[in-house]
Write an enzyme that holds these catalytic residues in place. Structure first.
Site, PDB file in Angstrom:
ATOM      1  N   ASP A 134      40.227  33.425  47.704  1.00 58.33           N
ATOM      2  CA  ASP A 134      40.538  32.421  46.690  1.00 58.33           C
ATOM      3  C   ASP A 134      40.107  31.040  47.168  1.00 58.33           C
ATOM      4  O   ASP A 134      40.176  30.736  48.362  1.00 58.33           O
ATOM      5  CB  ASP A 134      42.045  32.432  46.410  1.00 58.33           C
ATOM      6  CG  ASP A 134      42.420  31.716  45.128  1.00 58.33           C
ATOM      7  OD1 ASP A 134      41.514  31.435  44.308  1.00 58.33           O
ATOM      8  OD2 ASP A 134      43.610  31.434  44.942  1.00 58.33           O
ATOM      9  N   GLY A 182      36.211  27.833  43.620  1.00 61.79           N
ATOM     10  CA  GLY A 182      36.086  26.773  42.625  1.00 61.79           C
ATOM     11  C   GLY A 182      36.579  25.433  43.144  1.00 61.79           C
ATOM     12  O   GLY A 182      35.931  24.390  42.935  1.00 61.79           O
ATOM     13  N   HIS A 188      30.871  29.815  44.810  1.00 63.50           N
ATOM     14  CA  HIS A 188      30.754  31.272  44.922  1.00 63.50           C
ATOM     15  C   HIS A 188      29.695  31.658  45.956  1.00 63.50           C
ATOM     16  O   HIS A 188      29.872  32.623  46.703  1.00 63.50           O
ATOM     17  CB  HIS A 188      30.416  31.875  43.562  1.00 63.50           C
ATOM     18  CG  HIS A 188      31.530  31.730  42.552  1.00 63.50           C
ATOM     19  ND1 HIS A 188      32.835  32.021  42.843  1.00 63.50           N
ATOM     20  CD2 HIS A 188      31.503  31.328  41.241  1.00 63.50           C
ATOM     21  CE1 HIS A 188      33.578  31.809  41.769  1.00 63.50           C
ATOM     22  NE2 HIS A 188      32.795  31.379  40.797  1.00 63.50           N
ATOM     23  N   TRP A 237      36.921  38.884  33.671  1.00 63.01           N
ATOM     24  CA  TRP A 237      36.076  38.881  32.477  1.00 63.01           C
ATOM     25  C   TRP A 237      36.460  37.767  31.516  1.00 63.01           C
ATOM     26  O   TRP A 237      35.674  37.388  30.633  1.00 63.01           O
ATOM     27  CB  TRP A 237      36.156  40.225  31.757  1.00 63.01           C
ATOM     28  CG  TRP A 237      35.643  41.384  32.552  1.00 63.01           C
ATOM     29  CD1 TRP A 237      36.376  42.384  33.112  1.00 63.01           C
ATOM     30  CD2 TRP A 237      34.274  41.667  32.881  1.00 63.01           C
ATOM     31  NE1 TRP A 237      35.560  43.274  33.781  1.00 63.01           N
ATOM     32  CE2 TRP A 237      34.267  42.856  33.653  1.00 63.01           C
ATOM     33  CE3 TRP A 237      33.064  41.032  32.599  1.00 63.01           C
ATOM     34  CZ2 TRP A 237      33.088  43.419  34.144  1.00 63.01           C
ATOM     35  CZ3 TRP A 237      31.890  41.592  33.092  1.00 63.01           C
ATOM     36  CH2 TRP A 237      31.909  42.766  33.842  1.00 63.01           C
ATOM     37  N   ARG A 248      36.774  34.731  32.256  1.00 61.05           N
ATOM     38  CA  ARG A 248      36.104  33.497  32.646  1.00 61.05           C
ATOM     39  C   ARG A 248      34.889  33.249  31.741  1.00 61.05           C
ATOM     40  O   ARG A 248      34.422  34.153  31.056  1.00 61.05           O
ATOM     41  CB  ARG A 248      35.670  33.568  34.112  1.00 61.05           C
ATOM     42  CG  ARG A 248      36.845  33.669  35.073  1.00 61.05           C
ATOM     43  CD  ARG A 248      36.397  33.577  36.512  1.00 61.05           C
ATOM     44  NE  ARG A 248      37.526  33.641  37.421  1.00 61.05           N
ATOM     45  CZ  ARG A 248      37.455  33.435  38.732  1.00 61.05           C
ATOM     46  NH1 ARG A 248      36.276  33.145  39.291  1.00 61.05           N
ATOM     47  NH2 ARG A 248      38.532  33.510  39.487  1.00 61.05           N
ATOM     48  N   LEU A 293      33.064  50.222  60.444  1.00 59.16           N
ATOM     49  CA  LEU A 293      33.942  49.480  59.543  1.00 59.16           C
ATOM     50  C   LEU A 293      33.781  50.021  58.132  1.00 59.16           C
ATOM     51  O   LEU A 293      32.654  50.285  57.696  1.00 59.16           O
ATOM     52  CB  LEU A 293      33.583  47.979  59.548  1.00 59.16           C
ATOM     53  CG  LEU A 293      34.352  47.098  58.558  1.00 59.16           C
ATOM     54  CD1 LEU A 293      35.810  46.950  58.978  1.00 59.16           C
ATOM     55  CD2 LEU A 293      33.690  45.715  58.408  1.00 59.16           C
ATOM     56  N   ARG A 314      50.630  34.472  45.317  1.00 58.91           N
ATOM     57  CA  ARG A 314      50.757  35.554  44.345  1.00 58.91           C
ATOM     58  C   ARG A 314      49.763  36.663  44.666  1.00 58.91           C
ATOM     59  O   ARG A 314      48.749  36.438  45.310  1.00 58.91           O
ATOM     60  CB  ARG A 314      50.561  35.042  42.920  1.00 58.91           C
ATOM     61  CG  ARG A 314      49.234  34.351  42.670  1.00 58.91           C
ATOM     62  CD  ARG A 314      49.108  33.880  41.223  1.00 58.91           C
ATOM     63  NE  ARG A 314      47.851  33.195  41.003  1.00 58.91           N
ATOM     64  CZ  ARG A 314      47.669  31.886  41.180  1.00 58.91           C
ATOM     65  NH1 ARG A 314      48.663  31.125  41.590  1.00 58.91           N
ATOM     66  NH2 ARG A 314      46.488  31.324  40.956  1.00 58.91           N
ATOM     67  N   LEU A 315      50.095  37.864  44.163  1.00 58.44           N
ATOM     68  CA  LEU A 315      49.252  39.040  44.398  1.00 58.44           C
ATOM     69  C   LEU A 315      48.061  39.127  43.453  1.00 58.44           C
ATOM     70  O   LEU A 315      47.061  39.760  43.767  1.00 58.44           O
ATOM     71  CB  LEU A 315      50.090  40.312  44.238  1.00 58.44           C
ATOM     72  CG  LEU A 315      50.747  40.877  45.478  1.00 58.44           C
ATOM     73  CD1 LEU A 315      51.601  42.073  45.104  1.00 58.44           C
ATOM     74  CD2 LEU A 315      49.711  41.291  46.504  1.00 58.44           C
TER      75      LEU A 315
END
Length: 249
Positions: free
Chosen positions: A29, A32, A46, A78, A80, A140, A203-204
């Site tokens: 997160d 932006g 991004h 979606w 956005r 990994l 938040r999740l």
């Protein structure tokens, strides 16, 4: 949730923490806000976020992480603007195309969870080929959550159980947590030991709702594009301070 201290310059592996986190899940997160703070378009944020993915994927094995799950595109994304969605899909294509040789060479197995097969057919074909090329790698497991929502995942699993019950191949009385978990996208993965969220949000966001039942949450104020190996080591140090009881006491 506990907020981790600001990352410090860390060289190497955080002592005593790496082995404890087999499966790390990250809510990436802050792209932006990173771009906005620099008066850049969101796409720049991004793109910088993709560079952070490269850094974390490179650092993870050395920190003892076996499974790294990244929340790359949610089923709610979606909503956005269409231009931003197109940019995100373009970056996904670019990442797979540009990184697949490196991932394959470095022993990284690339996998996907979510309703990713609903994406455009040519993109799905590319993702399938990337999965095929890296299927034998063991250093990994890099799991990208694409078109993913935890509630949707649970609904799909419940639907499968209901269909089996209607078909007479499953007694509803036999349905338990194990049967439901076996129908989730993550059925063959260990539960995440730690869920990390960057940018300070608490938040999740519909991410790994079932799987995170006993995960430890670590939140850092660092924006995702600024996240690096030192920040990851700092977050693992925070995890090391936790006492995991799994409801036992």
């Amino acid at each position: 949730m506990t907020t981790a201290a600001a990352p410090i310059a860390v060289a190497g592996v955080a002592s005593g923490t790496a082995a404890a986190v087999r499966h790390l899940a990250i809510i990436m997160d802050g792209n932006g806000r990173w771009a906005k703070s620099r008066r850049l378009p969101r796409l720049a944020g991004h793109k910088a976020g993709v560079e952070a993915v490269r850094r974390v994927v490179e650092a993870a094995p050395g920190l003892g992480i076996e499974v790294l799950t990244l929340y790359a595109f949610s089923s709610e994304n979606w909503k956005r603007p269409a231009e931003e969605v197109a940019d995100l899909m373009g970056l996904l294509r670019h990442y797979v195309q540009s990184e697949i040789d490196t991932l394959a060479k470095n022993g990284v197995r690339l996998e996907f969870i979510g309703n990713w097969r609903a994406l455009k057919p040519d993109l799905v074909a590319m993702l399938d080929e990337a999965r095929r090329r890296t299927a034998g790698n063991v250093r990994l497991r890099l799991v990208m959550a694409l078109n993913y929502g935890g509630q949707d995942e649970l609904a799909r699993a419940a639907r499968q159980l209901a269909e089996a019950a209607v078909a007479g191949t499953l007694d509803p009385a036999d349905i338990d947590a194990g049967l439901l978990g076996a129908r989730l996208d993550t059925a063959d993965m260990p539960a995440p030991d730690m869920v990390l969220r960057t940018s300070g949000e608490m938040r999740l966001s519909n991410f790994l709702l079932w799987q995170s039942a006993y995960a430890e949450f670590v939140v850092t104020e660092t924006l995702w594009p600024d996240f690096d190996a030192a920040a990851l080591a700092s977050a693992l140090d925070e995890f090391a301070t936790r006492e995991r009881r799994f409801g036992g006491r």
